[in-house]
Write an enzyme that holds these catalytic residues in place. Structure first.
Site, PDB file in Angstrom:
ATOM      1  N   TYR A  55       0.840  -1.206   0.000  1.00  0.00           N
ATOM      2  CA  TYR A  55       0.000   0.000   0.000  1.00  0.00           C
ATOM      3  C   TYR A  55       0.875   1.257   0.000  1.00  0.00           C
ATOM      4  CZ  TYR A  55      -3.592   3.325   1.696  1.00  0.00           C
ATOM      5  OH  TYR A  55      -4.464   4.398   1.845  1.00  0.00           O
ATOM      6  N   LYS A 107       1.091   4.188  -2.874  1.00  0.00           N
ATOM      7  CA  LYS A 107       0.731   5.572  -2.515  1.00  0.00           C
ATOM      8  C   LYS A 107       1.913   6.513  -2.710  1.00  0.00           C
ATOM      9  CE  LYS A 107      -3.597   5.099  -1.503  1.00  0.00           C
ATOM     10  NZ  LYS A 107      -4.620   5.763  -2.337  1.00  0.00           N
TER      11      LYS A 107
HETATM   12  P1  NAP Z   1     -13.325   3.105   1.320  1.00  0.00           P
HETATM   13  O1  NAP Z   1     -14.330   3.685   2.253  1.00  0.00           O
HETATM   14  O2  NAP Z   1     -12.871   1.707   1.470  1.00  0.00           O
HETATM   15  O3  NAP Z   1     -13.870   3.331  -0.168  1.00  0.00           O
HETATM   16  C1  NAP Z   1     -13.112   2.901  -1.247  1.00  0.00           C
HETATM   17  C2  NAP Z   1     -13.767   3.322  -2.535  1.00  0.00           C
HETATM   18  O4  NAP Z   1     -12.911   2.906  -3.628  1.00  0.00           O
HETATM   19  C3  NAP Z   1     -15.105   2.654  -2.737  1.00  0.00           C
HETATM   20  O5  NAP Z   1     -16.000   3.590  -3.309  1.00  0.00           O
HETATM   21  C4  NAP Z   1     -14.796   1.547  -3.751  1.00  0.00           C
HETATM   22  O6  NAP Z   1     -15.867   1.270  -4.642  1.00  0.00           O
HETATM   23  C5  NAP Z   1     -13.690   2.181  -4.549  1.00  0.00           C
HETATM   24  N1  NAP Z   1     -12.881   1.204  -5.271  1.00  0.00           N
HETATM   25  C6  NAP Z   1     -12.102   0.209  -4.770  1.00  0.00           C
HETATM   26  N2  NAP Z   1     -11.551  -0.497  -5.773  1.00  0.00           N
HETATM   27  C7  NAP Z   1     -12.003   0.055  -6.931  1.00  0.00           C
HETATM   28  C8  NAP Z   1     -11.788  -0.226  -8.300  1.00  0.00           C
HETATM   29  N3  NAP Z   1     -10.995  -1.232  -8.701  1.00  0.00           N
HETATM   30  N4  NAP Z   1     -12.408   0.555  -9.229  1.00  0.00           N
HETATM   31  C9  NAP Z   1     -13.210   1.583  -8.850  1.00  0.00           C
HETATM   32  N5  NAP Z   1     -13.447   1.887  -7.564  1.00  0.00           N
HETATM   33  C10 NAP Z   1     -12.846   1.135  -6.617  1.00  0.00           C
HETATM   34  O7  NAP Z   1     -11.983   3.968   1.348  1.00  0.00           O
HETATM   35  P2  NAP Z   1     -11.693   5.489   1.757  1.00  0.00           P
HETATM   36  O8  NAP Z   1     -11.178   5.487   3.120  1.00  0.00           O
HETATM   37  O9  NAP Z   1     -12.828   6.356   1.380  1.00  0.00           O
HETATM   38  O10 NAP Z   1     -10.436   5.760   0.806  1.00  0.00           O
HETATM   39  C11 NAP Z   1     -10.509   6.589  -0.341  1.00  0.00           C
HETATM   40  C12 NAP Z   1      -9.083   6.899  -0.753  1.00  0.00           C
HETATM   41  O11 NAP Z   1      -8.403   7.575   0.320  1.00  0.00           O
HETATM   42  C13 NAP Z   1      -8.254   5.655  -1.069  1.00  0.00           C
HETATM   43  O12 NAP Z   1      -7.394   5.903  -2.156  1.00  0.00           O
HETATM   44  C14 NAP Z   1      -7.451   5.468   0.205  1.00  0.00           C
HETATM   45  O13 NAP Z   1      -6.261   4.759  -0.022  1.00  0.00           O
HETATM   46  C15 NAP Z   1      -7.210   6.900   0.611  1.00  0.00           C
HETATM   47  N6  NAP Z   1      -6.875   7.079   2.024  1.00  0.00           N
HETATM   48  C16 NAP Z   1      -7.744   6.698   2.996  1.00  0.00           C
HETATM   49  C17 NAP Z   1      -7.378   6.879   4.325  1.00  0.00           C
HETATM   50  C18 NAP Z   1      -8.268   6.497   5.474  1.00  0.00           C
HETATM   51  O14 NAP Z   1      -7.797   6.548   6.620  1.00  0.00           O
HETATM   52  N7  NAP Z   1      -9.516   6.129   5.268  1.00  0.00           N
HETATM   53  C19 NAP Z   1      -6.136   7.430   4.629  1.00  0.00           C
HETATM   54  C20 NAP Z   1      -5.285   7.798   3.614  1.00  0.00           C
HETATM   55  C21 NAP Z   1      -5.669   7.624   2.305  1.00  0.00           C
HETATM   56  P3  NAP Z   1     -16.880   0.006  -4.513  1.00  0.00           P
HETATM   57  O15 NAP Z   1     -17.303  -0.079  -3.075  1.00  0.00           O
HETATM   58  O16 NAP Z   1     -17.995   0.411  -5.430  1.00  0.00           O
HETATM   59  O17 NAP Z   1     -16.156  -1.218  -4.991  1.00  0.00           O
END
Ligand code: NAP
Length: 246
Positions: A154, A158
């Site tokens: 990951y 990133k």
């Molecule tokens: P999340 O709640 O798990 O949501 C992930 C989203 O990505 C969902 O809408 C999912 O869609 C979509 N997704 C996954 N695989 C996909 C694919 N192959 N094609 C299209 N869509 C896909 O995650 P989040 O926390 O909102 O994270 C959003 C972003 O922020 C990510 O890039 C994550 O790495 C980053 N981030 C998150 C955090 C944190 O603490 N939460 C911290 C740093 C960075 P479906 O459900 O429709 O499959």
């Protein structure tokens, strides 16, 4: 077709992407909500945005697949004639010892989190270059800056997004396209649901602002990079993280 600005948000069915799509729609953007598996959630979000008087469509695509990512961008171009803002948000995560990461797990992490950014961006920028304007906003992570134990795949993907952002910002600057990156700290979404309460408590202790981030904290940063007020900012990494990484 309208004069409104249009935005494609990848992975917008849930979490940060969903909140970002809602925020951009509220700001007056025509938004395209991309989803992969969560069709019901994507439809509900679209309906909520439409009910508020703003505009939204949904589009199913696995952004790790080049042809599907192209289909997503083409959908926005057919519908709105342009892509003003692309938010590369879709992502997956996994907690695993480095020695136990399989080749397939490594490949999938890079395919979705990094190749997905390439796939979507390459298919969006051609029209942005013709229009001499566009904003690309990539969602990385603090772990792409600092590295996270048990998340080597990951963290690698990133970190790649940060290099991608900086290089592309230089290449597309002359076309008046801004490419920026957001590296969130720990944000309360489904992605964090695998952690135990003890782990969460320990992580919270490390945050100077003494709270986890919420989806709005990241959506607000996206709004900033999407707005004209940030037109002179490109190639930058903004990290809304409560001070956990300074
Ligand atoms: P999340 O709640 O798990 O949501 C992930 C989203 O990505 C969902 O809408 C999912 O869609 C979509 N997704 C996954 N695989 C996909 C694919 N192959 N094609 C299209 N869509 C896909 O995650 P989040 O926390 O909102 O994270 C959003 C972003 O922020 C990510 O890039 C994550 O790495 C980053 N981030 C998150 C955090 C944190 O603490 N939460 C911290 C740093 C960075 P479906 O459900 O429709 O499959």
């Amino acid at each position: 077709m309208t004069n409104k600005r249009s935005a494609v948000i990848t992975g917008a069915s849930r979490g940060i992407g969903a909140k970002t799509a809602e925020a951009l729609a509220t700001e007056g953007f025509n938004v395209i909500i991309n989803y992969n598996k969560s069709e019901e959630a994507a439809k509900n979000l679209r309906d909520k945005i439409l009910a508020s008087g703003a505009n939204a469509d949904i589009y199913n695509a696995d952004i790790g697949d080049y042809v599907q990512a192209k289909g997503l961008m083409d959908f926005c171009l057919e519908k709105h004639g342009k892509i003003d803002v692309l938010v590369n948000n879709a992502g997956i995560s996994q907690i695993k010892l480095f020695t136990e990461i399989s080749v397939d797990e490594w490949d999938e992490m890079v395919r979705v989190n990094l190749n997905g950014v390439f796939n979507c961006t390459q298919n969006a920028v051609k029209s942005m270059i013709s229009n001499k304007q566009g904003k690309i906003i990539n969602i990385s992570s603090i772990w792409g800056i600092a590295g996270s134990s048990c998340e080597v795949h990951y963290s690698t993907a990133k970190a790649g997004i940060i290099g991608f952002t900086k290089a592309l910002a230089k290449e597309l600057g002359p076309s008046n396209i801004q490419v920026n990156c957001i590296a969130p700290g720990i944000i309360l979404t489904d992605m964090m649901s695998g952690f135990s309460q003890a782990d969460m408590d320990a992580m919270k202790e490390e945050i100077p602002l003494q709270r986890f981030g919420i989806e709005e904290d990241i959506a607000n940063a996206v709004l900033f990079f999407a707005a004209e007020k940030s037109d002179y900012i490109t190639g930058q990494v903004l990290s809304p993280n409560g001070g956990i990484l300074i």
